[in-house]
Design a protein around this motif. Structure first.
Motif, short mmCIF file in Angstrom:
data_model
loop_
_atom_site.label_atom_id
_atom_site.label_comp_id
_atom_site.label_asym_id
_atom_site.label_seq_id
_atom_site.Cartn_x
_atom_site.Cartn_y
_atom_site.Cartn_z
N ASN A 44 0.85 -1.18 0.00
CA ASN A 44 0.00 0.00 0.00
C ASN A 44 0.89 1.23 0.00
O ASN A 44 1.91 1.28 0.69
CB ASN A 44 -0.92 0.04 1.22
CG ASN A 44 -1.94 1.15 1.11
OD1 ASN A 44 -2.73 1.18 0.16
ND2 ASN A 44 -1.93 2.09 2.03
N LEU A 45 0.55 2.22 -0.80
CA LEU A 45 1.38 3.41 -0.96
C LEU A 45 0.62 4.66 -0.54
O LEU A 45 -0.53 4.87 -0.96
CB LEU A 45 1.85 3.54 -2.40
CG LEU A 45 2.85 2.45 -2.83
CD1 LEU A 45 2.91 2.33 -4.34
CD2 LEU A 45 4.23 2.76 -2.28
N GLU A 46 1.26 5.47 0.30
CA GLU A 46 0.63 6.67 0.82
C GLU A 46 1.54 7.88 0.65
O GLU A 46 2.76 7.77 0.79
CB GLU A 46 0.31 6.49 2.31
CG GLU A 46 -0.65 5.36 2.61
CD GLU A 46 -0.92 5.22 4.09
OE1 GLU A 46 -0.40 6.05 4.88
OE2 GLU A 46 -1.63 4.28 4.48
N LEU A 47 0.92 9.02 0.37
CA LEU A 47 1.66 10.28 0.25
C LEU A 47 1.17 11.24 1.32
O LEU A 47 -0.02 11.59 1.36
CB LEU A 47 1.43 10.89 -1.14
CG LEU A 47 2.08 12.25 -1.39
CD1 LEU A 47 3.60 12.14 -1.32
CD2 LEU A 47 1.64 12.81 -2.74
N ASP A 48 2.07 11.68 2.20
CA ASP A 48 1.74 12.64 3.24
C ASP A 48 1.60 14.03 2.61
O ASP A 48 2.54 14.56 2.02
CB ASP A 48 2.86 12.64 4.29
CG ASP A 48 2.50 13.48 5.51
OD1 ASP A 48 1.53 14.26 5.45
OD2 ASP A 48 3.21 13.35 6.53
N LEU A 49 0.41 14.62 2.74
CA LEU A 49 0.13 15.90 2.10
C LEU A 49 0.39 17.10 3.01
O LEU A 49 0.04 18.23 2.66
CB LEU A 49 -1.33 15.93 1.63
CG LEU A 49 -1.70 14.95 0.50
CD1 LEU A 49 -3.20 14.93 0.29
CD2 LEU A 49 -0.98 15.30 -0.78
N ALA A 50 1.02 16.89 4.14
CA ALA A 50 1.22 17.97 5.11
C ALA A 50 2.22 19.02 4.63
O ALA A 50 2.18 20.17 5.07
CB ALA A 50 1.67 17.40 6.45
N LYS A 51 3.11 18.65 3.72
CA LYS A 51 4.14 19.59 3.25
C LYS A 51 3.58 20.52 2.18
O LYS A 51 2.51 20.29 1.61
CB LYS A 51 5.33 18.82 2.69
CG LYS A 51 6.03 17.93 3.71
CD LYS A 51 7.17 17.16 3.06
CE LYS A 51 7.84 16.23 4.07
NZ LYS A 51 8.93 15.44 3.43
N ASP A 52 4.34 21.57 1.87
CA ASP A 52 3.95 22.47 0.78
C ASP A 52 4.22 21.79 -0.56
O ASP A 52 4.98 20.83 -0.65
CB ASP A 52 4.70 23.80 0.88
CG ASP A 52 6.21 23.62 0.76
OD1 ASP A 52 6.71 23.50 -0.36
OD2 ASP A 52 6.88 23.59 1.82
N TYR A 53 3.60 22.34 -1.63
CA TYR A 53 3.69 21.67 -2.94
C TYR A 53 5.12 21.61 -3.46
O TYR A 53 5.52 20.61 -4.05
CB TYR A 53 2.79 22.39 -3.96
CG TYR A 53 2.93 21.79 -5.34
CD1 TYR A 53 2.46 20.50 -5.61
CD2 TYR A 53 3.57 22.49 -6.37
CE1 TYR A 53 2.60 19.92 -6.87
CE2 TYR A 53 3.72 21.91 -7.62
CZ TYR A 53 3.24 20.63 -7.87
OH TYR A 53 3.39 20.07 -9.10
N GLU A 54 5.90 22.66 -3.25
CA GLU A 54 7.27 22.65 -3.75
C GLU A 54 8.07 21.49 -3.15
O GLU A 54 8.81 20.81 -3.86
CB GLU A 54 7.96 23.98 -3.42
CG GLU A 54 9.38 24.07 -3.98
CD GLU A 54 10.05 25.39 -3.67
OE1 GLU A 54 11.22 25.57 -4.08
OE2 GLU A 54 9.41 26.25 -3.03
#
Length: 303
Positions: free
Chosen positions: A137-147
């Protein structure tokens, strides 16, 4: 220590069951009663105490015996509880495995990430005849800024995005479920071996999630207003799940790259993850990892 009890579907207090799922340390949308109603022919449950921990059991009727199965579109089940102590308690896990082993000749199901290691340990020490395999299962933490997130994309993903910078794509939230199902059937159906009954489940799942304001349908169009990619994302707690997606035409991977990247841009800097649901298929796994997603794997159990 209390004993686990088996309850048939009609015996389950759905309010108590769903309260347990909603308040669980490892809450997953897949385990709510309404979700299980859609994806399974029949489901029952194991319940610890006064709905302090629950474990869904999805059945498939057979001429000679009932078999526990893991339903489609329902990645991770297993034990759920508001109590971390119960989720980490080997006695509770042993009770679950003992019940299943004694009462069913055949079963297969997936265990949520949070409980996978404990189940592995119990199986290795107490139930060596039960098989288990790791699933990705693959997850991306979205807490950071886009850059910061973009900088963590791999070179292939960045190249696809730069290649399409000059193309005037449009991405919108849509409500046309029929169009989504038709495109899914046309471009994914044969590859994924989807049957007519599966499309009924997909339609019902999306409709229910939309009714509950727990999902969004997205479409990416080119300048000629042709659909190049579509996705359905489930929103629950701090998790956005890419439950269904489809690309059309010859621009397949590039179009989906653009669609996912747009979502990352709009949803970054939030305390949640984009859950790609992963894949053991190398090409799909590589595509999702291209966005900087990390593995939070789980196990699939078979007897």
């Amino acid at each position: 220590m209390k004993k686990i009890k088996f309850l048939y579907n009609k015996e389950i207090n759905r309010i108590e069951w769903d309260n347990c799922i909603q308040n669980s340390v490892n809450s997953k949308i897949y385990a709510f009663s309404w979700y299980l109603d859609i994806v399974s022919e029949e489901w029952n449950g194991l319940v610890y105490g006064d709905y302090e921990l629950v474990f869904p059991i999805v059945m498939k009727k057979n001429i000679f015996f009932n078999k526990i199965i893991h339903p489609l579109f329902c990645q991770q089940l297993g034990p759920f509880s508001p109590s971390l102590f119960l989720l980490k308690n080997s006695n509770v896990h042993s009770q679950i495995l003992s019940f299943l082993d004694e009462n069913y000749k055949n079963f297969e199901f997936s265990i949520n990430h949070e409980c996978s290691q404990i189940f592995k340990r119990e199986i290795r020490t107490q139930y060596p005849h039960i098989k288990h395999i790791d699933r990705v299962n693959l997850e991306l933490d979205l807490a950071k800024d886009y850059e910061s997130l973009f900088n963590n994309y791999n070179n292939n993903t960045k190249r696809h995005l730069r290649k399409n910078e000059e193309i005037n794509f449009s991405i919108t939230v849509i409500e046309d479920l029929n169009n989504f199902i038709n495109i899914l059937q046309k471009y994914v159906g044969d590859k994924a071996n989807l049957k007519s009954s599966h499309y009924v489940i997909i339609r019902d799942l999306i409709s229910k999630c939309l009714d509950k304001n727990l999902g969004s349908l997205f479409a990416l169009y080119n300048q000629e207003e042709e659909v190049l990619a579509m996705s359905f994302i489930v929103h629950y707690a701090n998790r956005d799940i890419l439950l269904f997606n489809v690309s059309s035409k010859s621009l397949q991977s590039n179009a989906m790259t653009v669609l996912v990247d747009d979502y990352v841009q709009k949803e970054c800097l939030q305390n949640k993850v984009l859950d790609f649901e992963g894949s053991n298929i190398s090409g799909v796994k590589r595509f999702y990892k291209g966005f900087g997603a990390v593995e939070r794997n789980y196990i699939h159990i078979q007897k």
